[in-house]
Design a protein around this motif. Structure first.
Motif, short mmCIF file in Angstrom:
data_model
loop_
_atom_site.label_atom_id
_atom_site.label_comp_id
_atom_site.label_asym_id
_atom_site.label_seq_id
_atom_site.Cartn_x
_atom_site.Cartn_y
_atom_site.Cartn_z
N GLN A 1 0.83 -1.20 0.00
CA GLN A 1 0.00 0.00 0.00
C GLN A 1 0.87 1.25 0.00
OE1 GLN A 1 -3.53 0.09 -0.19
NE2 GLN A 1 -2.98 2.21 -0.69
N ALA A 2 2.02 1.17 0.68
CA ALA A 2 2.94 2.31 0.73
C ALA A 2 3.49 2.65 -0.65
CB ALA A 2 4.08 2.02 1.70
N LEU A 3 3.67 1.64 -1.50
CA LEU A 3 4.15 1.88 -2.86
C LEU A 3 3.18 2.76 -3.64
CD1 LEU A 3 5.42 -1.69 -3.90
CD2 LEU A 3 6.77 0.20 -2.96
N PHE A 4 1.90 2.52 -3.44
CA PHE A 4 0.88 3.31 -4.13
C PHE A 4 0.77 4.72 -3.54
CE2 PHE A 4 -0.39 -0.96 -5.32
CZ PHE A 4 -0.75 -0.80 -6.65
N ASP A 5 1.01 4.83 -2.23
CA ASP A 5 0.91 6.14 -1.58
C ASP A 5 2.03 7.07 -2.04
OD1 ASP A 5 -1.29 5.22 -0.25
OD2 ASP A 5 -0.17 4.64 1.56
N GLY B 1 -11.01 5.69 -10.49
CA GLY B 1 -10.53 4.88 -9.37
C GLY B 1 -10.52 3.40 -9.64
N ASP B 2 -10.96 2.99 -10.82
CA ASP B 2 -11.07 1.56 -11.11
C ASP B 2 -9.72 0.87 -11.24
OD1 ASP B 2 -13.73 1.35 -10.93
OD2 ASP B 2 -14.15 1.13 -13.06
N LEU B 3 -8.71 1.58 -11.74
CA LEU B 3 -7.40 0.94 -11.96
C LEU B 3 -6.28 1.95 -11.74
CD1 LEU B 3 -5.96 -1.70 -12.90
CD2 LEU B 3 -5.95 -0.72 -15.20
N ILE B 4 -5.39 1.62 -10.82
CA ILE B 4 -4.19 2.43 -10.58
C ILE B 4 -2.99 1.49 -10.77
CG2 ILE B 4 -2.89 3.80 -8.92
CD1 ILE B 4 -5.54 4.38 -7.50
N VAL B 5 -2.06 1.91 -11.62
CA VAL B 5 -0.91 1.05 -11.95
C VAL B 5 0.38 1.79 -11.65
CG1 VAL B 5 0.29 -0.20 -13.78
CG2 VAL B 5 -2.21 -0.13 -13.77
N ILE B 6 1.31 1.10 -11.00
CA ILE B 6 2.66 1.62 -10.81
C ILE B 6 3.65 0.57 -11.32
CG2 ILE B 6 2.07 3.10 -8.85
CD1 ILE B 6 3.24 0.93 -7.01
N ARG B 7 4.77 1.04 -11.85
CA ARG B 7 5.78 0.09 -12.33
C ARG B 7 7.15 0.53 -11.83
NH1 ARG B 7 4.67 1.56 -18.55
NH2 ARG B 7 5.62 3.63 -18.65
N PRO C 1 10.84 -2.12 -15.69
CA PRO C 1 9.47 -1.78 -16.08
C PRO C 1 8.52 -2.98 -16.19
CG PRO C 1 11.05 -0.57 -17.42
CD PRO C 1 11.83 -1.59 -16.65
N THR C 2 9.07 -4.20 -16.32
CA THR C 2 8.20 -5.37 -16.38
C THR C 2 7.60 -5.69 -15.02
OG1 THR C 2 10.14 -6.79 -16.05
CG2 THR C 2 9.41 -6.43 -18.33
N HIS C 3 8.13 -5.09 -13.94
CA HIS C 3 7.62 -5.34 -12.59
C HIS C 3 6.55 -4.29 -12.30
CE1 HIS C 3 8.46 -5.82 -8.00
NE2 HIS C 3 7.35 -6.41 -8.38
N VAL C 4 5.30 -4.76 -12.21
CA VAL C 4 4.15 -3.86 -12.13
C VAL C 4 3.24 -4.27 -10.99
CG1 VAL C 4 2.02 -3.21 -13.33
CG2 VAL C 4 4.18 -3.20 -14.58
N TYR C 5 2.67 -3.24 -10.33
CA TYR C 5 1.58 -3.46 -9.37
C TYR C 5 0.34 -2.76 -9.91
CZ TYR C 5 4.69 -5.19 -5.67
OH TYR C 5 5.58 -5.93 -4.92
N VAL D 1 -5.11 -6.16 -5.41
CA VAL D 1 -3.79 -5.78 -5.89
C VAL D 1 -3.17 -6.95 -6.63
CG1 VAL D 1 -1.41 -5.27 -5.22
CG2 VAL D 1 -3.28 -3.99 -4.21
N ARG D 2 -2.67 -6.69 -7.83
CA ARG D 2 -1.97 -7.71 -8.60
C ARG D 2 -0.54 -7.29 -8.81
NH1 ARG D 2 -5.38 -11.34 -11.23
NH2 ARG D 2 -7.61 -10.82 -11.04
N GLU D 3 0.38 -8.22 -8.56
CA GLU D 3 1.79 -7.99 -8.86
C GLU D 3 2.18 -8.85 -10.05
OE1 GLU D 3 6.27 -8.42 -6.88
OE2 GLU D 3 4.53 -9.37 -5.93
N VAL D 4 2.80 -8.24 -11.06
CA VAL D 4 3.24 -8.94 -12.25
C VAL D 4 4.76 -8.76 -12.37
CG1 VAL D 4 3.00 -9.19 -14.74
CG2 VAL D 4 1.04 -8.46 -13.37
N ARG D 5 5.46 -9.85 -12.52
CA ARG D 5 6.93 -9.76 -12.64
C ARG D 5 7.45 -10.94 -13.45
NH1 ARG D 5 5.76 -11.75 -7.54
NH2 ARG D 5 6.79 -13.73 -7.01
N LEU D 6 8.60 -10.74 -14.06
CA LEU D 6 9.30 -11.83 -14.74
C LEU D 6 10.28 -12.46 -13.76
CD1 LEU D 6 10.17 -10.46 -18.30
CD2 LEU D 6 8.50 -12.20 -17.70
#
Length: 607
Positions: free
Chosen positions: A242-246, A266-272, A277-281, A303-308
């Motif tokens: 949650q701190a990453l998004f804050d 508010g439906d989708l907030i994305v940070i990378r 850049p392939t590591h995304v929340y 919350v979804r985390e996507v990473r290689l």
């Protein structure tokens, strides 16, 4: 009614395409009045035409969208099995092909009766027909879903139009219509793929060079990395995430800004991650079904985390068989391609239809030369789409990348086609998608007819009828298969059940299981007959069925499902060999020209 992004010009392109394909049936009908003409074109085809047909049949519409989707979300890991194809083709051209050319067979399964006995032949023939009937229904269902997703058209209309047009030219024109439509469809497929790639590269600053450099930098071309997606919802979201998004910048992340597409920011907030850049929340408000209330949904925060992440190069321990490793993926590819070139009637029928052994080998070479680069083309297209949407992100593209709201990676190319392709070109790309599906379906339909007549009807039901009767039966079988295909696709569409689709996939895997083992045992040993093969079939089917349903019913999973098919072939070979060697000694029968040990100069034989 035209779908979004679809113009009158696109509609004209599709209509012309469908009419051209349907016309192939009447054009070649007069040359398909004998079984030799209907199934093999009187064994008169040049290698280049056979090669393009084999290539077109090997590219399905699912490949058309799955490869770009995989490269978009993950890397090139799943391209790995295709690299063994050239080695398999070289081996098959000199060790498999002569067995089929020398005896002038029509069906791949005629060899099995000569080598083992009639029971093995009829099992393999029936398993092939059953599996292919399910396969064509699945292909038609999936391509109809795809067209619905791209154009918004009624999927049942797509099933009827695609199914009827393909059936008309296949049933009326026989193998000649199949081969020539395959050739045209291969060209259309290329045009569609190159159009999409050109538009993607033209929109990326730096073009192909930028895709290569950024892709290498971000490991998007890696064959040793696969995507991992982890999701947490509601109160399970950890405070550190949650701190990453804050405050993303303070933690080495950046917020992905994109124009909101549905009016609810508010439906989708994305940070990378800035460095990776392939590591995304993705923080999403997703709609989920309410348990116990039909059609009711509620919004939850997830919350979804996507990473290689790297994968192992090879299994070092027995438990590693439950995971994907690079070496085992190569082995899986080896098994799949060996099956294709030794036991699949779709391929063996083309061996037999070639003018000569030399032309058949040319066909195998052409298929390989075009197949591998084409698969790479669509993987590169997916990598290009990843960079394209990194520069111009949208909410939908990020949903597809992260899996938010159930979005699938396979949706990325359809989404791009609808929203970014210049008007007038969409029809060509849709035609390419349909071409990939129709070439696979027509090949399977003609192959089912050949096996049904040669291995079952003429061999066991009506042995002494004239050739005109058998040709009529072949076309009748084609019509029956068409009905099964269309009705099957309609059932899948109406139910829209993952369980039903999984069941169809499992049945397809079961019917194909072990067939490579039949031929490897036949070609490379001098043991076994029907009795040994029946025992092997029972053991192999038990293993395959267990692996297919274990995870669904809470049983221990022995191996990753990726490897079940290959292991099934191995079990069939091993059990058949042991049974033939120690339990059921082979009963007589001349093995001349049936094994590599009893066929002199097999690699040099020309006919």
């Amino acid at each position: 009614m035209l779908g979004e992004g679809f113009t009158t010009i696109d509609l004209v392109v599709l209509v012309v395409y469908f009419l051209s394909m349907a016309a192939m049936g009447p054009i070649f009908a007069s040359k398909s009045r004998t079984t030799e003409g209907y199934f093999l074109g009187d064994r008169s085809f040049p290698g280049w035409l056979i090669g393009f047909s084999m290539f077109a049949a090997s590219i399905s519409s699912i490949t058309f969208v799955a490869y770009p989707g995989d490269a978009y979300k993950a890397a090139w890991y799943r391209m790995s099995p295709n690299y063994v194809l050239p080695f398999v083709v070289l081996f098959a051209a000199y060790f498999f092909l002569p067995f089929f050319r020398r005896t002038h067979i029509t069906s791949a399964y005629e060899y099995l009766e000569h080598r083992f006995g009639p029971k093995t032949r009829v099992y393999a023939a029936c398993a092939f027909m059953f599996g292919q009937a399910i396969r064509v229904a699945l292909i038609l269902f999936l391509v109809s879903l795809l067209v619905e997703a791209i154009l918004g058209w009624n999927p049942y209309m797509c099933i009827f139009v695609g199914g009827i047009v393909t059936s008309v030219y296949t049933v009326m024109g026989g193998i000649r219509a199949v081969l020539w439509t395959d050739f045209i469809q291969a060209l259309v497929l290329w045009v569609g793929g190159f159009i999409a790639l050109f538009v993607v590269l033209a929109a990326i600053p730096g073009g192909a060079g930028e895709v290569v450099s950024k892709g290498m930098e971000q490991r998007k071309f890696s064959h040793f990395a696969d995507v991992v997606v982890e999701a947490k919802e509601g109160e399970e979201i950890p405070a550190d995430i949650q701190a990453l998004f804050d405050d993303p910048v303070a933690h080495g992340y950046e917020r992905v800004e994109f124009p909101d597409e549905d009016g609810d920011p508010g439906d989708l907030i994305v940070i990378r991650e800035t460095a990776v850049p392939t590591h995304v929340y993705a923080l999403a408000r997703e709609s989920v079904a309410v348990v116990g209330k039909a059609e009711a949904t509620e919004k939850i925060t997830r919350v979804r985390e996507v990473r290689l992440e790297p994968i192992k190069s090879m299994p070092f321990k027995l438990k590693d068989l439950q995971d994907k490793t690079f070496l085992l993926i190569l082995i899986m590819g080896l098994g799949n391609w060996l099956y294709e070139y030794s036991a699949n009637q779709n391929v063996i029928q083309r061996y037999a239809a070639s003018k000569s052994m030399k032309e058949a080998r040319i066909a195998m070479l052409i298929c390989t030369v075009f197949s591998v680069p084409t698969w790479a083309l669509f993987m590169f297209l997916g990598t290009g789409l990843y960079l394209f949407f990194q520069y111009t992100p949208t909410e939908t593209a990020m949903e597809i990348y992260t899996g938010a709201n159930g979005a699938k990676a396979e949706s990325i190319l359809p989404y791009f086609v609808v929203h970014y392709l210049p008007r007038g070109l969409t029809g060509l790309v849709i035609a390419a998608v349909l071409s990939a599906a129709m070439s696979s379906i027509s090949s399977s339909m003609n192959a089912i007819s050949a096996v049904g007549v040669v291995d079952v009807y003429r061999r066991h039901i009506a042995k002494d009828r004239d050739d005109a009767h058998y040709t009529f039966v072949a076309k009748t079988i084609g019509v029956v298969v068409a009905v099964i295909m269309i009705v099957g696709a309609i059932i899948l569409m109406a139910v829209q059940s993952t369980t039903l689709q999984d069941t169809a996939t499992i049945l397809t895997a079961l019917t194909a299981g072990g067939l490579l083992g039949f031929y490897m045992l036949g070609f490379f040993t001098k043991v076994a007959d029907d009795r040994s093969m029946m025992l092997g079939i029972v053991v192999m089917l038990s293993f395959t069925l267990y692996c297919a349903v274990a995870s669904k019913v809470g049983l221990p999973q022995l191996v990753n499902n990726y490897y079940v098919g290959f292991l099934g072939h191995g079990i069939m070979f091993l059990v058949g060999y042991i049974a033939g060697k120690f339990i059921f000694p082979r009963r007589g029968g001349d093995l001349t020209n049936l094994t590599v040990w009893t066929a002199p100069d097999i690699t040099k034989s020309q006919e």
